[in-house]
Design a protein around this motif. Sequence first.
Motif, short mmCIF file in Angstrom:
data_model
loop_
_atom_site.label_atom_id
_atom_site.label_comp_id
_atom_site.label_asym_id
_atom_site.label_seq_id
_atom_site.Cartn_x
_atom_site.Cartn_y
_atom_site.Cartn_z
N SER A 40 0.83 -1.21 0.00
CA SER A 40 0.00 0.00 0.00
C SER A 40 0.86 1.25 0.00
CB SER A 40 -0.93 0.01 1.22
OG SER A 40 -1.77 -1.12 1.23
N THR A 42 2.63 1.75 -3.33
CA THR A 42 1.69 2.23 -4.35
C THR A 42 1.45 3.73 -4.22
OG1 THR A 42 0.60 0.06 -4.38
CG2 THR A 42 -0.61 1.90 -5.33
N GLU A 67 2.56 6.54 -6.91
CA GLU A 67 1.55 7.42 -7.50
C GLU A 67 1.99 8.89 -7.41
OE1 GLU A 67 -2.28 8.80 -9.02
OE2 GLU A 67 -1.08 6.98 -9.21
N THR A 112 1.99 -4.55 -14.19
CA THR A 112 0.84 -3.63 -14.23
C THR A 112 1.07 -2.48 -15.21
OG1 THR A 112 1.71 -2.50 -12.25
CG2 THR A 112 -0.01 -4.15 -11.92
N SER A 151 -1.13 -1.52 -18.49
CA SER A 151 -1.60 -0.16 -18.79
C SER A 151 -1.26 0.26 -20.21
CB SER A 151 -0.98 0.83 -17.80
OG SER A 151 -1.43 0.60 -16.50
N PRO A 194 -6.62 -5.52 -14.69
CA PRO A 194 -6.90 -4.10 -14.46
C PRO A 194 -7.14 -3.36 -15.78
CG PRO A 194 -5.02 -4.82 -13.16
CD PRO A 194 -5.36 -5.96 -14.08
N VAL A 228 -1.12 6.97 -12.11
CA VAL A 228 -1.31 5.52 -12.18
C VAL A 228 -2.71 5.16 -11.70
CG1 VAL A 228 -0.48 3.27 -11.39
CG2 VAL A 228 1.15 5.13 -11.79
N LEU A 229 -3.03 5.59 -10.49
CA LEU A 229 -4.33 5.28 -9.90
C LEU A 229 -5.42 6.25 -10.34
CD1 LEU A 229 -3.16 4.55 -6.23
CD2 LEU A 229 -3.55 2.90 -8.07
N VAL A 262 -5.96 9.16 -8.74
CA VAL A 262 -6.36 9.99 -7.60
C VAL A 262 -5.88 11.42 -7.77
CG1 VAL A 262 -6.18 10.30 -5.10
CG2 VAL A 262 -6.38 8.00 -6.06
#
Length: 279
Positions: free
Chosen positions: A122, A125, A129, A203, A207, A217, A235-236, A238
């Motif tokens: 977590s 990540t 990000e 990942t 993408s 994903p 990436v995410l 947010v």
Amino acid sequence: TLGNFWQTAWLEFYDHMEGDEWTIFLVGAALVPALAFWGFNGILLVADITGKPTFITRYRIQLGKNDPVDRKKLWKAIYTALGNQFFVSYPMLVPMFYIMKWWENTFSKELPTFQWFLVELSIFTVVEEILFYYTHRLVHHPVLYKHIHKKHHEWTAPIGVVSIYAHPIEHIVSNTLPVMTGPMIMGSHIVSISAWFSIALVTTSISHCGYHLPLLPSPEFHDFHHLKFNQCYGVLGVLDFLHGTDKMFRQTKAFERHKVLLSLTPLSESIPEPPKKDE
């Protein structure tokens, strides 16, 4: 029981390597992630080059692109990706190795618990990000874009291997450091580092792969970035939401398709683009 299995396997590997920390580090931080990257991309390259199996090509995001892929551009991308791995990423592992030795935990004979690995994952990540978003926006500055980031954007319809097709400076600042920083901050175990590097490489390949495949994903977010250039930097997503750099994306069918596909029907068929006005 599974924890005991991995602990036993790790001790056997450690003993087989006679505790040689540098060799263990190279295997975990370089060899295993490389095998994950090229193993996954090898499967995708078969579809990119041959258009087979057709059930994979049905899931192409930008229909009609890379069908088949331009062989000359593909070999250039592969050579650049290999160059970035061998002459940029791997030399960066040398200072990382000594930082990890300073923590005195990376080569412990006791593996971290799975719960702690999830905590680390977590944190990794979040760190990635933040660093990737801002360094990525930085290389989109007109002065840097022309000389550095434009190389990566030669592919407006990317494929998996293009994930590390970049100028060496960009590969250092925007690709490698955001992934390496989390483990260096946390003083992570080499097994955690190996798993994280492998996850990060697979990942980012997803993408860039150009296919929205079932259960994987969604690559719609970053694929849209390659298509439009000035949207979806993270990436995410947010930080894109907080900075408003996904507003255009949210108004498209690609945003509606930006989810995990749980059926065998391609989202390009169930959520098609609206017909053009001249049609």
